[in-house]
Each structure stands twice: as structure tokens, then as C-alpha cells.
Motif scaffolding. Structure first.
Motif, short mmCIF file in Angstrom:
data_model
loop_
_atom_site.label_atom_id
_atom_site.label_comp_id
_atom_site.label_asym_id
_atom_site.label_seq_id
_atom_site.Cartn_x
_atom_site.Cartn_y
_atom_site.Cartn_z
N TRP A 40 0.81 -1.21 0.00
CA TRP A 40 0.00 0.00 0.00
C TRP A 40 0.85 1.26 0.00
O TRP A 40 0.55 2.22 -0.71
N GLN A 41 1.93 1.27 0.74
CA GLN A 41 2.79 2.45 0.79
C GLN A 41 3.39 2.77 -0.58
O GLN A 41 3.58 3.93 -0.92
N GLN A 42 3.65 1.74 -1.36
CA GLN A 42 4.15 1.94 -2.71
C GLN A 42 3.06 2.42 -3.65
O GLN A 42 3.30 3.25 -4.53
N LEU A 43 1.85 1.90 -3.46
CA LEU A 43 0.74 2.22 -4.35
C LEU A 43 0.10 3.58 -4.05
O LEU A 43 -0.38 4.28 -4.96
N LYS A 44 0.11 3.96 -2.79
CA LYS A 44 -0.64 5.14 -2.31
C LYS A 44 -0.43 6.40 -3.14
O LYS A 44 -1.42 7.07 -3.49
N PRO A 45 0.80 6.79 -3.48
CA PRO A 45 0.99 8.04 -4.22
C PRO A 45 0.32 8.05 -5.60
O PRO A 45 0.10 9.12 -6.18
N ASN A 46 0.01 6.87 -6.12
CA ASN A 46 -0.56 6.76 -7.46
C ASN A 46 -2.08 6.56 -7.45
O ASN A 46 -2.66 6.28 -8.51
N THR A 47 -2.71 6.70 -6.29
CA THR A 47 -4.16 6.56 -6.20
C THR A 47 -4.81 7.94 -6.23
O THR A 47 -4.19 8.94 -5.86
N PRO A 48 -6.07 8.03 -6.67
CA PRO A 48 -6.71 9.34 -6.83
C PRO A 48 -6.76 10.17 -5.55
O PRO A 48 -6.54 11.39 -5.59
N PHE A 49 -7.07 9.54 -4.41
CA PHE A 49 -7.24 10.29 -3.16
C PHE A 49 -6.39 9.76 -2.02
O PHE A 49 -6.63 10.08 -0.86
N GLY A 50 -5.42 8.91 -2.33
CA GLY A 50 -4.57 8.36 -1.29
C GLY A 50 -5.30 7.43 -0.34
O GLY A 50 -4.99 7.37 0.85
N ALA A 51 -6.29 6.71 -0.85
CA ALA A 51 -7.09 5.81 -0.02
C ALA A 51 -7.58 4.64 -0.85
O ALA A 51 -7.64 4.69 -2.08
N LEU A 52 -7.90 3.57 -0.17
CA LEU A 52 -8.49 2.38 -0.78
C LEU A 52 -9.91 2.21 -0.27
O LEU A 52 -10.24 2.70 0.81
N PRO A 53 -10.76 1.53 -1.08
CA PRO A 53 -10.48 0.75 -2.28
C PRO A 53 -10.40 1.60 -3.54
O PRO A 53 -10.87 2.74 -3.57
N ILE A 54 -9.81 0.99 -4.57
CA ILE A 54 -9.89 1.54 -5.92
C ILE A 54 -10.33 0.45 -6.87
O ILE A 54 -10.08 -0.74 -6.63
N LEU A 55 -11.00 0.85 -7.94
CA LEU A 55 -11.45 -0.07 -8.98
C LEU A 55 -10.80 0.34 -10.28
O LEU A 55 -10.88 1.50 -10.68
N GLU A 56 -10.18 -0.63 -10.95
CA GLU A 56 -9.56 -0.39 -12.25
C GLU A 56 -10.30 -1.18 -13.32
O GLU A 56 -10.60 -2.37 -13.12
N PHE A 57 -10.61 -0.54 -14.44
CA PHE A 57 -11.29 -1.20 -15.54
C PHE A 57 -11.14 -0.36 -16.81
O PHE A 57 -11.19 0.87 -16.76
N ASP A 58 -10.94 -1.02 -17.92
CA ASP A 58 -10.86 -0.37 -19.23
C ASP A 58 -9.88 0.80 -19.23
O ASP A 58 -10.12 1.84 -19.86
N GLY A 59 -8.78 0.68 -18.49
CA GLY A 59 -7.80 1.74 -18.44
C GLY A 59 -8.17 2.91 -17.55
O GLY A 59 -7.48 3.93 -17.53
N LEU A 60 -9.26 2.78 -16.80
CA LEU A 60 -9.75 3.84 -15.91
C LEU A 60 -9.56 3.44 -14.46
O LEU A 60 -9.44 2.24 -14.14
N VAL A 61 -9.55 4.43 -13.57
CA VAL A 61 -9.43 4.17 -12.13
C VAL A 61 -10.52 4.95 -11.41
O VAL A 61 -10.69 6.16 -11.64
N LEU A 62 -11.25 4.27 -10.54
CA LEU A 62 -12.31 4.90 -9.75
C LEU A 62 -12.03 4.65 -8.28
O LEU A 62 -11.73 3.52 -7.88
#
Length: 209
Positions: A40-62
């Protein structure tokens, strides 16, 4: 072939379990990507709001759990048939999320005295009031279907189940606590016997939260 949807969260129920239930109720394949705190510490900077969960689909992130749940419910026909029904469904989901928020606050409270006080308030006041309010919604909007809004399963039913399931998992109440609420207890039994949901409940990982 990889699944179209990839859900990333920790190895727990908490804020992601409703999303998982939606996928299983709809019979839609997805990658249930459960990560540890190091990942999570590695992924966090690349998430929209710095929080989980995230959903990835069709090249999009929600991001944001309820936004994801609502999006998927609409995609899979689990959001209600008419606009007002959709709004009613969302209101039940938001109410269920309030229950979940109370549970999370109790679980992670490190002040033992305050934790006991909050648990007592939750079990004796907050939860009974909310459950009776949901019973009233069943009676008014369920149309005798056994579901809370309208004649068919919606993600509102899954949200109620999820919140109460997590209350039991947290040790705040036992399943028998819900027996006094006719419509709610009937829904819980019905969902537990629904093949897609039952299959998931039997195989999902045992987690501390």
C-alpha cells in the motif's frame, strides 16, 4: 483472459465488502486484489485520493467505496428501476454505510473506556433505531417482495446485509439480535441462501475486520 475489473483493497471486509458482494450477486468476474501495508505504501501516491479501495477497468481508475458500489450497481442492474427508486436505494446504502462507520470507529478505538461506552450506545440505541427505520422502509417500499426497495434485489439489500454481517464479525451483536425485525431477518436468510452469495460467503477469507 484477465478479468475486466480489478478491485484493490486490504485483506479485510470493511469498506470493500459491499463491492465484492455486488460482483458476486451479479455473477461478474473480477480480480480481488488484496494487498498488505507494505504494498500500500508503494501504491498510495498513485491513487486518486490516497485511499483504498480503488477499482480499475478499461484503463480507468475509480476511487471511494460508495462511488464504486453505485457505479457497479448501475452497470449490473442492481440500483433500482426508476429514478426515485434509485434515490431510495441510495438512501438505504448511505444509512447502512453509517452503521459501518460506527462499527469501524468502535473497532479501532484504542481508549478502552470510550470503546465500551460507544459499543453500549451502538447496541442499545443507534442500531435498534436504525433497524426499525429500515423495517419501516421494507414495509413502505418493499411491495411484499422480501427486498427493501421494489420487487427485485438491489445493492441496498446487499448493503444492509454487509453492515449487519460486519457488526456480528466485530463481536458487537449476535445474529439472533436481528430476529426481532421480521423483514430484516427474512432478508438475511434469503441472501444467505442465494446461490451466488452463499458460494462466496463459504469461500471468502477469514479476516480480523
Amino acid at each position: 483472459m484477465p478479468a475486466r475489473y480489478r478491485l484493490t483493497y486490504f485483506n479485510g471486509r470493511a469498506r470493500a465488502e459491499l463491492i465484492r458482494l455486488i460482483f458476486h450477486a451479479a455473477g461478474e468476474e473480477f480480480e480481488d486484489n488484496r494487498i498488505d501495508t507494505g504494498s500500500w505504501q508503494q501504491l498510495k501516491p498513485n491513487t486518486p485520493f490516497g485511499a483504498l479501495p480503488i477499482l480499475e477497468f478499461d484503463g480507468l481508475v475509480l476511487a471511494q467505496s460508495l462511488a464504486i458500489a453505485r457505479f457497479l450497481a448501475r452497470e449490473f442492474g442492481l440500483a433500482g428501476k426508476a429514478r426515485f427508486d434509485e434515490a431510495l436505494v441510495d438512501s438505504v446504502v448511505d444509512t447502512s454505510n453509517d452503521i459501518l462507520g460506527d462499527i469501524v470507529k468502535i473497532i479501532f478505538n484504542e481508549d478502552d473506556k470510550l470503546k465500551r461506552e460507544n459499543q453500549k450506545k451502538f447496541v442499545e440505541n443507534i442500531l435498534p433505531f436504525t433497524l426499525q427505520s429500515l423495517e419501516n422502509m421494507f414495509a413502505k417500499h418493499g411491495k411484499g417482495s422480501g427486498y427493501i426497495i421494489g420487487p427485485d434485489l438491489t445493492y441496498a439489500d446487499l448493503a444492509v446485509f454487509n453492515a449487519l454481517d460486519q457488526a456480528v464479525q466485530a463481536g458487537l451483536v449476535q445474529w439472533q439480535f436481528f430476529d426481532r425485525y421480521k423483514h430484516i431477518s427474512g432478508l438475511l436468510r434469503r441472501l444467505e441462501e442465494t446461490p451466488r452469495i452463499a458460494g462466496y460467503l463459504k469461500t471468502r477469507p477469514h479476516t480480523p475486520y
